[in-house]
Write an enzyme that holds these catalytic residues in place. Sequence first.
Site, PDB file in Angstrom:
ATOM      1  CG  ASP A 116      -2.039  -0.925   1.129  1.00 20.15           C
ATOM      2  OD1 ASP A 116      -2.351  -1.493   0.097  1.00 20.15           O
ATOM      3  OD2 ASP A 116      -2.434  -1.507   2.206  1.00 20.15           O
ATOM      4  CE1 TYR A 162       4.377  -6.891   3.502  1.00 21.49           C
ATOM      5  CE2 TYR A 162       4.035  -9.350   3.925  1.00 21.49           C
ATOM      6  CZ  TYR A 162       3.796  -8.057   3.041  1.00 21.49           C
ATOM      7  OH  TYR A 162       3.345  -8.117   1.857  1.00 21.49           O
TER       8      TYR A 162
END
Length: 255
Positions: A55, A113
Amino acid sequence: MDKIRYKMKLAYDGTNFSGFQVQPNKRTVQGEIEKALSKMSKEEFIRIKGAGRTDAGVHARGQIIHFDYPRYIPEDGMLRALNALGPEDIVFLESDIVDHTFHSQYLAKGKMYHYRVDNHSLKDPFTRFYAHHHPFDIDLKRTQKALAFLEGTHDFTSFASAHSDKEDKTRTIYEASVAIDEKTEEWIFTFRGNGFLYNMIRIIMGTILQVADGRRPVEDIKKILEAKDRTTAGPTVEAKGLCMMEVYYDEDAFK
């Protein structure tokens, strides 16, 4: 002559991008790379595919892409060319010529992540684009207990954005952990799993921080998972703390 398929690993600072995926009239990672490839191929359009669509504001140190180039260029030559033609906030780290059966997204078995939290009372100006500022006291043991509830295979509906387009929200998290960086004193959260839903890590982090600073009991994480209801979880925290660290193509490498 058949086109040559390249697999490349790259890092980027997501601060000034509207995400990875190309969008009309917006600066994106995909758009910048395709622009550089067009210069190299004398304006022939080359579409790239990424392992994941980060994003706006999300960073990467281990994004993987692939594309088909109209002529042979040595792997190191492709690496040098794209680093020369691309913007300064994208760096290509590795380049490989691969079989045409390789697909950066569909063959990915898992991802890792990091989410970084600045826990100082005052915001650090040198990490402000890369860490979420949470100036409240947080407890390490409470945080670790809460994260442990997330490990394993669960339906993560409660931790998925209402805009998620995935019907099956069952995912497996192999690692949900936290460590404190001795140099910056940032809290670095690691999430390693076979897949993540839209905004899943950012919603998890919004909830974990509520447990960490005492606003929620540790056992709430288990109840939230069982509820399968987004309204039971915490807020979606800022994108800037999130970074795609690694994409796995060998299942045994990350389990």
